[in-house]
Design a protein around this motif. Structure first.
Motif, short mmCIF file in Angstrom:
data_model
loop_
_atom_site.label_atom_id
_atom_site.label_comp_id
_atom_site.label_asym_id
_atom_site.label_seq_id
_atom_site.Cartn_x
_atom_site.Cartn_y
_atom_site.Cartn_z
N SER A 1 0.84 -1.19 0.00
CA SER A 1 0.00 0.00 0.00
C SER A 1 0.88 1.24 0.00
N PRO A 2 0.53 2.26 -0.79
CA PRO A 2 1.33 3.50 -0.78
C PRO A 2 1.25 4.23 0.55
N LEU A 3 0.36 3.79 1.45
CA LEU A 3 0.23 4.44 2.76
C LEU A 3 1.36 4.04 3.71
N PHE A 4 2.09 2.94 3.37
CA PHE A 4 3.10 2.42 4.30
C PHE A 4 4.44 2.26 3.59
N GLU A 5 5.51 2.38 4.38
CA GLU A 5 6.86 2.37 3.82
C GLU A 5 7.26 0.99 3.32
N LYS A 6 6.75 -0.06 3.94
CA LYS A 6 7.10 -1.43 3.54
C LYS A 6 5.83 -2.25 3.35
N ASP A 7 6.00 -3.46 2.82
CA ASP A 7 4.86 -4.35 2.66
C ASP A 7 4.32 -4.79 4.02
N ILE A 8 3.02 -5.04 4.06
CA ILE A 8 2.37 -5.60 5.25
C ILE A 8 2.36 -7.12 5.06
N VAL A 9 3.10 -7.84 5.90
CA VAL A 9 3.40 -9.24 5.62
C VAL A 9 2.80 -10.16 6.67
N TRP A 10 2.14 -11.21 6.20
CA TRP A 10 1.72 -12.30 7.10
C TRP A 10 2.90 -13.22 7.30
N GLU A 11 3.26 -13.42 8.57
CA GLU A 11 4.37 -14.30 8.92
C GLU A 11 3.80 -15.65 9.38
N PRO A 12 3.84 -16.69 8.55
CA PRO A 12 3.27 -17.98 8.95
C PRO A 12 4.06 -18.59 10.09
N THR A 13 3.40 -18.82 11.21
CA THR A 13 4.07 -19.40 12.39
C THR A 13 3.75 -20.87 12.56
N GLY A 14 2.63 -21.31 11.99
CA GLY A 14 2.25 -22.72 12.13
C GLY A 14 2.32 -23.48 10.83
N GLY A 15 3.25 -23.10 9.94
CA GLY A 15 3.34 -23.76 8.65
C GLY A 15 2.38 -23.14 7.65
N VAL A 16 2.01 -23.93 6.64
CA VAL A 16 1.15 -23.43 5.57
C VAL A 16 -0.30 -23.37 6.05
#
Length: 296
Positions: free
Chosen positions: A78-93
């Motif tokens: 989003s152009p509103l934020f400096e970096k990507d907003i990322v989902w970090e998978p903690t329990g695998g896929v």
């Protein structure tokens, strides 16, 4: 020349005065370009009450295919934020069943505050379908509740406020002898800016929460001017329970986030000050006891 071929070209010559030359071109015609079909996954932005005030959102995925798909990564640009907003998978896929939305938590990065960026939200999802190689799609994410603009505005307001002063709640809670009210203290520590022009912030008012309200006999202060380079100050706030139904404490999510209506520079909005863990527990105990006493 074959007789059929000869007759074709003879007809072309005879008709040349009425038909364009292209009519005699026997090259194969091209298929019109086709638009891409529907994507197997749609993306929407949301936010739960648990995440409110925690600088986190939900990336909601919906599988529009007839078979389950496996998601290994998801992010928003989003152009509103400096970096990507990322989902970090903690329990695998993640297995995404057909037609069933699933929400993935993601922390928000720093916002763009020096300008007012505008543009679509691009979602990139890494996934695989049964018996197919892994793939990646890029689709436009929908934000029907304006989650990203609202959070970006709040984060920019908080950053501007932090440049003027640090505002926190003290961990202590002073409960009145009758147990019906208590006092929390808002601690304001202005930034030290020697050699610079002082910056200013105004706390216009303080709102109640789903759990806490101001005392009718001791209302909260208003129009508090704060300048960088000035001494620290404490504001005592007398609180009382805003509600006493049985679920007030058990289901509370945002009742200990104190909303300050502030203006700083060119920005105005609500700055939420979270109670530290120790104070949060003391507030819950106070509300439970005060409501229990009121019932009797």
């Amino acid at each position: 020349m074959e007789s059929g071929e000869w007759r074709y070209w003879a007809a072309c010559v005879a008709l040349m005065s009425t038909l364009p030359l292209a009519a005699c071109d026997r090259s194969p015609s091209k298929e019109p370009p086709t638009s891409p079909g529907p994507q197997p996954i749609s993306v929407e932005v949301n936010q739960s009450r648990d995440q409110y005030g925690k600088q986190a959102i939900l990336i909601q995925l919906t599988n529009s295919a007839d078979a389950p798909v496996t998601v290994t990564g998801a992010r928003l640009n989003s152009p509103l934020f400096e970096k990507d907003i990322v989902w970090e998978p903690t329990g695998g896929v993640l297995e995404l069943p057909p037609r069933q939305p699933k929400s993935l938590p993601a922390n928000l990065p720093a916002p763009h505050c020096s300008q007012s960026p505008n543009g679509p939200i691009k979602a990139i999802v890494e996934y695989s379908e049964p018996a197919k190689v892994p793939a990646e799609i890029s689709v436009e994410a929908q934000d029907p509740f304006n989650v990203l603009p609202r959070n970006a505005d709040e984060l920019c307001l908080a950053a501007d406020a932090a440049a003027v002063a640090t505002i926190v709640l003290n961990s202590d809670l002073e409960v009145a002898p009758d147990g019906r009210t208590a006092v929390v203290r808002l601690v304001i520590t202005p930034a030290s800016t020697p050699g610079e022009s002082p910056q200013k912030l105004t706390i216009k008012s303080i709102d109640g929460t789903t759990l806490l309200a101001e005392s009718s006999t001791d209302p909260w202060p208003r129009d508090i001017a704060i300048s960088s380079g000035t001494p620290p100050k404490e504001l005592p706030l007398t609180i009382r329970p805003a509600r006493c139904d049985p679920h007030a404490v058990a289901e509370d999510k945002v009742g200990t986030l104190l909303p300050l209506r502030i203006s700083v520079g060119t920005r105005e909005g609500v700055l939420k000050v979270a109670a530290p863990n120790e104070l949060r527990g003391r507030i819950y105990d106070f509300v439970t006891a005060a409501c229990g006493g009121a019932a009797h």
